[in-house]
Design an enzyme around this catalytic site. Structure first.
Site, PDB file in Angstrom:
ATOM      1  N   TYR A  14      -9.448  40.535 -58.802  1.00  0.00           N
ATOM      2  CA  TYR A  14      -9.569  39.938 -57.465  1.00  0.00           C
ATOM      3  C   TYR A  14     -10.598  40.653 -56.586  1.00  0.00           C
ATOM      4  O   TYR A  14     -10.810  40.269 -55.437  1.00  0.00           O
ATOM      5  CB  TYR A  14      -8.210  39.935 -56.764  1.00  0.00           C
ATOM      6  CG  TYR A  14      -7.178  39.130 -57.509  1.00  0.00           C
ATOM      7  CD1 TYR A  14      -7.253  37.746 -57.553  1.00  0.00           C
ATOM      8  CD2 TYR A  14      -6.146  39.761 -58.202  1.00  0.00           C
ATOM      9  CE1 TYR A  14      -6.324  36.999 -58.263  1.00  0.00           C
ATOM     10  CE2 TYR A  14      -5.207  39.021 -58.915  1.00  0.00           C
ATOM     11  CZ  TYR A  14      -5.307  37.643 -58.937  1.00  0.00           C
ATOM     12  OH  TYR A  14      -4.392  36.912 -59.640  1.00  0.00           O
ATOM     13  N   HIS A  19     -10.383  36.303 -50.588  1.00  0.00           N
ATOM     14  CA  HIS A  19      -9.064  36.743 -50.139  1.00  0.00           C
ATOM     15  C   HIS A  19      -9.002  38.251 -49.914  1.00  0.00           C
ATOM     16  O   HIS A  19      -8.064  38.741 -49.300  1.00  0.00           O
ATOM     17  CB  HIS A  19      -8.022  36.349 -51.193  1.00  0.00           C
ATOM     18  CG  HIS A  19      -6.853  35.588 -50.647  1.00  0.00           C
ATOM     19  ND1 HIS A  19      -6.791  35.062 -49.373  1.00  0.00           N
ATOM     20  CD2 HIS A  19      -5.652  35.275 -51.219  1.00  0.00           C
ATOM     21  CE1 HIS A  19      -5.631  34.456 -49.195  1.00  0.00           C
ATOM     22  NE2 HIS A  19      -4.918  34.579 -50.291  1.00  0.00           N
ATOM     23  N   ASN A  66       0.609  37.483 -50.887  1.00  0.00           N
ATOM     24  CA  ASN A  66       1.732  36.725 -50.323  1.00  0.00           C
ATOM     25  C   ASN A  66       2.976  37.560 -50.055  1.00  0.00           C
ATOM     26  O   ASN A  66       3.955  37.056 -49.511  1.00  0.00           O
ATOM     27  CB  ASN A  66       2.072  35.538 -51.226  1.00  0.00           C
ATOM     28  CG  ASN A  66       0.912  34.559 -51.300  1.00  0.00           C
ATOM     29  OD1 ASN A  66      -0.089  34.699 -50.596  1.00  0.00           O
ATOM     30  ND2 ASN A  66       1.034  33.566 -52.152  1.00  0.00           N
ATOM     31  N   ASP A  91      -8.722  37.393 -44.288  1.00  0.00           N
ATOM     32  CA  ASP A  91      -9.635  36.259 -44.405  1.00  0.00           C
ATOM     33  C   ASP A  91      -9.132  35.034 -43.643  1.00  0.00           C
ATOM     34  O   ASP A  91      -7.934  34.824 -43.528  1.00  0.00           O
ATOM     35  CB  ASP A  91      -9.811  35.879 -45.886  1.00  0.00           C
ATOM     36  CG  ASP A  91      -8.484  35.497 -46.545  1.00  0.00           C
ATOM     37  OD1 ASP A  91      -7.576  36.351 -46.590  1.00  0.00           O
ATOM     38  OD2 ASP A  91      -8.343  34.350 -46.991  1.00  0.00           O
ATOM     39  N   ASN A 112      -0.592  32.697 -46.109  1.00  0.00           N
ATOM     40  CA  ASN A 112       0.678  33.173 -46.674  1.00  0.00           C
ATOM     41  C   ASN A 112       0.906  34.670 -46.505  1.00  0.00           C
ATOM     42  O   ASN A 112       2.047  35.117 -46.374  1.00  0.00           O
ATOM     43  CB  ASN A 112       0.786  32.785 -48.154  1.00  0.00           C
ATOM     44  CG  ASN A 112       0.988  31.290 -48.311  1.00  0.00           C
ATOM     45  OD1 ASN A 112       1.561  30.634 -47.452  1.00  0.00           O
ATOM     46  ND2 ASN A 112       0.497  30.741 -49.410  1.00  0.00           N
TER      47      ASN A 112
END
Length: 193
Positions: A14, A19, A66, A91, A112
């Site tokens: 990631y 994100h 999340n 973000d 989230n």
């Protein structure tokens, strides 16, 4: 002590995605102020330091986006810190790439990570810095979009945004949120060719 938390997802897969802009801003602050953010604590990477005379804790939750609230609740409890002394950087797809927006409180706006933080803190009243990553293209899944990387053209813009978001966090803790909002919540003018 102020807690400055940048949101993102752990693991290399990631890294540098839309994100993970919160992590990028924490990295800028860590480098600028010589703060080592490698201590594993509270399901996060943490680093204590001093920013312009203010004690800070830089935090990169490692719970996945999340579930960010689980980590931040533990941090606030451990340091007996109020939500008002927490600055969350994340973000925002409703802002143009590189655009910043500082808010003192508010709803999750469909994010989230923020939804989870609100649920765990029991309040919407904590300062935040939103970093624009641009609107998702039509017919593209939102999850795929926020987990995508920036285009070549966006990268330079985003690098500048990470620097500015770091400055915004510093201004919030040294000169107050109102001054930071007045300075950073202005629409960037796109330079004409």
């Amino acid at each position: 002590m102020y807690i400055i938390a940048g949101l993102g997802n752990p693991t290399k897969e990631y890294d540098k995605t839309r994100h993970n802009v919160g992590f990028e801003v924490i990295d800028v602050l860590a480098e600028r102020y010589g703060i080592d953010v490698s201590e594993r604590k509270h399901r996060a990477f943490c680093g204590k330091g001093v920013v312009e005379g203010q004690k800070v804790l830089l935090v990169k939750p490692q719970t996945f986006m999340n579930l960010s609230g689980e980590s931040l609740r533990a941090v606030l409890d451990y340091y007996k810190t109020l939500p008002e002394e927490l600055i969350v950087i994340y973000d925002d797809i409703s802002l143009e790439p590189g655009q910043l927006r500082i808010r003192m409180k508010g709803s999750a706006g469909g994010h989230n990570g923020i939804k989870n933080i609100i649920a765990h803190l029991g309040t919407q009243e904590f300062p935040r810095i939103k970093v624009g990553v641009g609107e998702k293209p039509p017919r593209m899944d939102l999850k795929d979009y926020v987990l995508s990387r920036f285009s070549k053209g966006e990268k330079e813009l985003m690098e500048q945004a990470f620097q500015e978001a770091a400055l915004a966090a510093v201004m919030m803790i040294t000169e107050g949120a109102d001054r930071a909002m007045n300075h950073f919540n202005t629409k960037k003018k796109v330079e004409e060719e």
